[in-house]
Design an enzyme around this catalytic site. Structure first.
Site: not given
Ligand code: GDP
Ligand code: IMO
Ligand code: MG
Length: 417
Positions: A15, A18, A43, A221, A300, A408
């Site tokens: 998270d 990416k 993502h 991940q 969560r 952002s």
């Molecule tokens: P990923 O799994 O690595 O692609 O990340 P996620 O999408 O799960 O979580 C990143 C969250 O942060 C998303 O809701 C994005 O829209 C948000 N986000 C990404 N870059 C920024 C930033 O620079 N600032 C803020 N406030 N939010 C961001």
């Molecule tokens: P992105 O690509 C954050 C975490 C789960 C748990 C552990 C094992 O969005 O960054 P699993 O269901 O894979 O067997 O769970 O890994 N987990 C992540 N945490 N971002 C993710 O993906 C995750 N994918 C799995 O919360 O702790």
């Molecule tokens: Mg994510």
């Protein structure tokens, strides 16, 4: 002439943001290729007033000119993939699924959830999507590959035999065998929806590299969730680090070009397991609130804390990171001071590496002065001086250039240095 592929990889516990960077870079790449994980990933990408949540489809899909490959290293749930595809028109000709990727079926999720229940307070806190059991079947050589979906009758027979073999175990876990006739209909439906996308993506990778196409490899991940290099057993079941891009797509180390590691300006984790720089009080709550730190896949609340420079050095080395993209700098806006974990204390001794069991590590912090506002800033020179100093201090601590800074969720609120 063969092109080298640029690689995006998460450096923390997932998270990191990416999706935003893959989407940004997809504008200048011909192909985006996902190499590991499944629909445990979430993502989020924001373009104007539209927000997209992608789980399995590569984040290049939002750029009409980019083509998207799902590699053999992925575990793919057909029912979830088909639902995700419904957000987009005209995927034909710009989405390709490896015939060697493994199929994740609903019973994998049942097994995952049953195991978590059995572990009680030692539960990993998985997403419950069936990721561990699907990869487990692959490694135990009892899994099923996407290419087998092209022959639903044969695959039905194999799955029936798989259930017969596992019956005593599955009975104990309360996992029900599917009805054979219904299973055949289900698999036929998957074939109808996905059959035309399934192909030999390994050959394809070689062909597009030989044709000198610009290729971006998308990780899911993060490094600290890697099956070998993360906080085992509180990890996911795939190779999330850059080495996974080779095995997960059928390319070799010499095919990899620039590696961009994605990291938040602070740190989060979902699920259980060690997280030394976690903040349990008001500061953690503020990070969660300002950063909207709630999971894309499960909703969560994410655990929040300070940037961990020790874990980051580990991640930079494991992945061979050329530059870091520092995300969500704006979430630190308004803090009087910002902390960074610069070392750990283990058994009364100060160490500067990730120990065997991170559970034993207590963080040692260094404080930096905070700043008012970085949100929406698009040029490094326009950042407050204290924010610039924080970034430069991080660069010195991790020994890597921070080449991208995000201020952002918006695609354009991105500083390129
Ligand atoms: P990923 O799994 O690595 O692609 O990340 P996620 O999408 O799960 O979580 C990143 C969250 O942060 C998303 O809701 C994005 O829209 C948000 N986000 C990404 N870059 C920024 C930033 O620079 N600032 C803020 N406030 N939010 C961001
Ligand atoms: P992105 O690509 C954050 C975490 C789960 C748990 C552990 C094992 O969005 O960054 P699993 O269901 O894979 O067997 O769970 O890994 N987990 C992540 N945490 N971002 C993710 O993906 C995750 N994918 C799995 O919360 O702790
Ligand atoms: Mg994510």
């Amino acid at each position: 002439m063969s092109s080298k592929a640029d690689l995006i990889v998460g450096l923390q516990w997932g998270d990191e943001g990416k999706g935003k960077i893959v989407d940004h870079m997809a504008q200048t790449h011909d192909y985006v290729c996902r190499f590991a994980g499944g629909h445990n990933a979430g993502h989020t990408i924001v373009i104007g007033d539209k927000k997209y949540a992608l789980h399995l489809i590569p984040s290049g899909v939002l750029n009409p000119s980019a083509k998207n490959i799902v590699g053999n290293g992925v575990v793919l749930s057909p029912v979830d993939f088909i639902e995700e595809m419904e957000q987009f028109d005209n995927l034909e000709g710009r989405l390709f699924l490896s015939d060697k990727a493994h199929v994740l079926l609903p019973y994998h999720a049942q097994i995952d959830q049953a195991r978590e229940r059995m572990k009680g307070d030692k539960a990993i806190g998985t997403t419950g999507k069936g990721i561990g059991p699907a990869y487990g079947d692959k490694i135990a050589r009892i899994g099923h590959r996407l290419g087998e979906l092209l022959n639903p009758e044969k695959l039905t027979a194999k799955i029936v035999a798989y259930f017969a073999m596992n019956k005593p175990l599955f009975d104990a876990m309360g996992v029900e065998a599917p009805n054979e006739a219904e299973l055949l209909v289900e698999l036929q439906g998957y074939k109808d929806a996905l059959g035309s996308f399934i192909t030999d993506t390994t050959q394809m990778m070689w062909e597009i590299m030989d044709a000198d196409k610009k290729i971006l490899l998308e990780g899911a991940q993060g490094t600290m969730l890697d099956i070998d290099h993360g906080t085992y057993p509180y990890v996911t079941s795939s190779t999330t680090v850059s080495a996974g891009a080779c095995s997960g797509l059928g390319i070799n180390p010499k095919d990899i070009g620039k590696v961009t590691g994605i990291a938040k300006a602070y740190c989060t984790r979902v699920g259980n397991g060690p997280f030394p720089s976690e903040e349990f009080g008001d500061e953690g709550d503020t990070l969660r609130k300002n950063g909207h730190e709630f999971g894309t896949t499960t909703g969560r609340p994410r655990r929040c804390g300070w940037f961990d420079a020790v874990a980051m050095r580990h991640a930079v080395r494991v992945n061979g990171v050329d530059q870091v993209a520092l995300m969500k700098l704006d979430v630190l806006d308004g803090f009087d001071e910002v902390k960074v974990c610069v070392a750990y204390e283990v058994d009364g001794k100060e160490i500067n590496y990730v120990p065997y069991d991170l559970e034993d590590a207590t963080p040692i912090y260094k404080s930096f002065p905070g700043w008012d506002k970085t949100e929406g800033v698009r040029a490094f020179d326009d950042l407050p001086d204290t924010a610039k100093s924080y970034i430069e201090a991080l660069e010195a601590m991790i020994g890597t250039k921070i080449g991208i800074i995000s201020t952002s969720p918006e695609r354009e609120d991105t500083i390129i240095r």
